[in-house]
Design an enzyme around this catalytic site. Structure first.
Site, short mmCIF file in Angstrom:
data_model
loop_
_atom_site.label_atom_id
_atom_site.label_comp_id
_atom_site.label_asym_id
_atom_site.label_seq_id
_atom_site.Cartn_x
_atom_site.Cartn_y
_atom_site.Cartn_z
N GLU A 208 0.89 -1.19 -0.09
CA GLU A 208 -0.08 -0.03 -0.04
C GLU A 208 0.83 1.19 -0.02
O GLU A 208 1.38 1.57 1.17
CB GLU A 208 -0.99 0.17 1.34
CG GLU A 208 -1.82 1.18 1.09
CD GLU A 208 -3.03 1.48 2.44
OE1 GLU A 208 -3.04 0.33 3.01
OE2 GLU A 208 -3.45 2.56 2.58
N LYS A 340 -8.29 -15.19 15.87
CA LYS A 340 -8.63 -14.72 14.50
C LYS A 340 -9.93 -14.43 14.09
O LYS A 340 -10.27 -14.73 13.04
CB LYS A 340 -7.86 -15.86 13.67
CG LYS A 340 -6.31 -16.28 13.92
CD LYS A 340 -5.78 -17.11 13.02
CE LYS A 340 -4.42 -17.63 13.57
NZ LYS A 340 -3.67 -18.72 12.94
N ASP A 416 1.81 -14.10 12.99
CA ASP A 416 0.91 -14.66 12.22
C ASP A 416 -0.07 -13.63 11.56
O ASP A 416 -0.81 -12.98 12.22
CB ASP A 416 0.04 -15.64 13.01
CG ASP A 416 -0.95 -16.67 12.21
OD1 ASP A 416 -1.59 -16.08 11.35
OD2 ASP A 416 -1.41 -17.54 12.76
N HIS A 514 -2.30 10.07 -1.54
CA HIS A 514 -2.25 8.57 -2.14
C HIS A 514 -2.36 8.71 -3.58
O HIS A 514 -1.94 8.06 -4.21
CB HIS A 514 -3.76 8.11 -1.97
CG HIS A 514 -3.98 7.36 -0.41
ND1 HIS A 514 -3.64 6.11 -0.50
CD2 HIS A 514 -3.78 7.79 0.82
CE1 HIS A 514 -3.63 5.54 0.68
NE2 HIS A 514 -3.70 6.55 1.70
#
Ligand code: ADP
Length: 529
Positions: A208, A340, A416, A514
């Protein structure tokens, strides 16, 4: 001469011939080539043996046609032997294989003795792909042959997926099964982040554009204001098995037993056998009918700790069967852990490391570096991060983009990445201080799940990023110190990211920056092609 190149040329000719024969199915094309070969051979033999009309150059129309048919069918049929695995037409060959997009490049490093037979066995299904490592005793070779088998089965190349440069032995039994390569991700460095008196150069793996630049700006604002401070409130990894009992009454008896303070030492002794680093801290239960969920929490040293806590829970479940033989273990994880998944239990109780990080940003720094005002930032935070998230029904999402920073840091340091779900839970608070001149900013993150040992932290590139932060592995005599420090660095980096993004929004710079970092004309041209 390179035989593979010759094979490639022949295959190219065959593709051209097949393309000319389309839209006929491949089986019919093959049949036509055979018939053409037989007929043209017979005709050539007959022409050669005809004394009255000997073959002479230039050839006549019929002789010319016979020779062309002969050559075309020979080249076509030869190419079938050279590349029997590549489907020749977009229609597929009836085997259910995917159509070939282009002739894929052959295996890196070429074939060694025995490779051809092994790949053929994987392609035919007689050798399961996941047996390659144990069969060959060579993880790199196993990955190479699996990749070649994949090329043949799918007819698609994976040349863009790098193969060289990965330690395939290191990932065996630890990080990834059935590897065929690895994905490249750029790693940028933001900082230095001045946190608790130390300077950290923060590695972030991301695609990104703008993200690293933004965190970097936040770090500059923090450093120019004297730095940030962190406090670690709690360190506890959790696992909650689900067990079923004959009745809710019986489930309540088990709850009472495991939560009774006099039984804690007994249970802890059983649990702690799982590892010299695991130390049971707490057990908290919930019922759903006659199902009982027991949430065990423990410290796990420098490991993120999922394996460790799961082993401890298995020890306890085995031990509990003595007193509760009617207990039926449904699952070692009953989702009350909660791993998660977005869950209030982590937001309220915490999971992994619970950290608060704060800084006072000087008013002049808000003007000069962040290009906005203290009042605008405070108002924006209330309306966006607090009220906006409240009306959205957020669960731990009272922030601007904590998960951006958490995920980039997690990937870079071998955490993770799926645990970004709960690790990104964060409430960002902004207030004016010093008579309204300066800004107090804090992030509160109750569930940062990180480790500096185990999982992906052992891989060379991830270990290098941990090393850059000075938290690789463990400190002798201080188990857990590095993992705790890493959690505070995550929170500090989130603080920098929140500050910078809020400032960009307050000053109306977000879209402009951006467009600068995220939409280069090069990207647009590439995407279009
Ligand atoms: P996780 O529990 O995070 O999935 P592992 O299963 O790899 O991670 O457990 C960590 C392993 O590393 C355990 O075998 C543990 O004994 C070992 N270990 C060595 N030093 C440490 C340490 N300082 N902290 C935690 N574990 C350690």
């Amino acid at each position: 001469m390179d035989l593979r190149r010759v094979g490639g040329r022949i295959a190219a000719v065959r593709r051209a011939l097949t393309a000319a024969a389309l839209p006929l199915p491949m089986r019919i094309t093959n049949g036509l080539a055979m018939v053409s070969l037989v007929l043209s051979s017979c005709d050539l033999l007959r022409l050669c043996s005809d004394r009255e009309r000997p073959l002479r150059f230039p050839l006549g129309g019929r002789e010319f046609a016979t020779v062309v048919c002969q050559l075309a069918s020979v080249v076509y049929l030869l190419s079938l032997f050279a590349h029997p695995e590549a489907p020749a037409s977009d229609e597929g060959d009836g085997s259910g294989r995917a159509p070939a997009a282009a002739e894929p490049a052959p295996m890196p490093g070429g074939m060694e003795d025995g490779d051809e037979e092994t790949v053929a066995a994987v392609v035919s299904g007689t050798l399961p792909s996941h047996h390659l490592e144990s069969l060959l005793g060579d993880c790199r070779r196993a990955a190479r042959l699996r990749r070649e088998a994949l090329r043949r089965v799918t007819g698609r190349g994976v040349e863009g997926l790098p193969f060289e440069g990965m330690d395939y032995q290191a990932i065996l039994g630890q990080c990834c099964e059935m590897p065929v390569g690895y994905v490249q991700l750029p790693v940028g460095v933001a900082g230095p982040l001045l946190l608790d008196g130390h300077e950290y150069h923060v590695p972030m793996a991301t695609t990104e554009g703008c993200l690293v630049a933004s965190v970097n700006r936040g770090c500059r604002a923090i450093a120019a204001s004297g730095g940030a401070m962190s406090v670690l409130l709690r360190d506890s990894m959790s696992r909650a098995p689900a067990v079923k009992l004959p009745s809710a009454k019986r489930a309540a008896e088990l709850k009472e037993f495991v939560e009774a303070p006099p039984n804690f030492e007994l249970l802890a002794a059983v649990f702690n056998r799982s590892s010299r680093f695991a130390r049971l801290q707490d057990i908290h239960c919930a019922l759903a009918g006659r199902n009982l969920y027991m949430r065990f929490t423990c410290i796990t040293g420098d490991a993120m700790g999922m394996n460790m806590v799961s082993k401890g829970v298995e020890n306890i479940l085995g031990w509990l069967r003595n007193d509760f033989p009617d207990m039926d273990v449904i699952s070692v994880s009953g989702n009350y852990c909660s791993d998660k998944k977005t869950a209030a239990v982590n937001w309220i109780e915490g999971r992994g490391k619970s950290v608060v990080c704060e800084a006072i940003i000087k008013g002049e720094v808000v003007h000069s570096i962040l290009k906005t005002t203290v009042e605008k930032l405070v108002e924006l935070n209330v309306i966006k991060n607090l009220a906006g998230s409240a009306i959205a029904g957020a669960l731990g999402g009272f922030n601007a983009h904590a998960s951006n920073i958490v995920t980039a840091l997690f990937i870079a340091t071998g955490q993770d990445p799926a645990q970004n779900v709960e690790s990104s839970q964060c409430i960002t608070m902004l207030e004016t201080v010093n008579d309204g001149d300066d800004l107090h900013i804090s992030v509160t993150m109750p569930s940062i799940e990180v480790g500096t040992i185990g999982g992906g932290t052992c891989l060379a590139s991830q270990a290098a990023c941990l090393n850059l932060l000075g938290v690789k592995g463990s400190i002798h005599g201080s188990p857990g110190a590095n993992a705790k420090r890493l959690a505070t660095i995550v929170a500090g980096s989130v603080l920098a990211g929140e500050l910078s993004l809020l400032a960009a929004l307050a000053s109306g710079q977000l879209v402009k920056s951006h467009m600068k970092y995220n939409r280069s004309s090069k990207d647009a041209a590439k995407a279009a092609s």
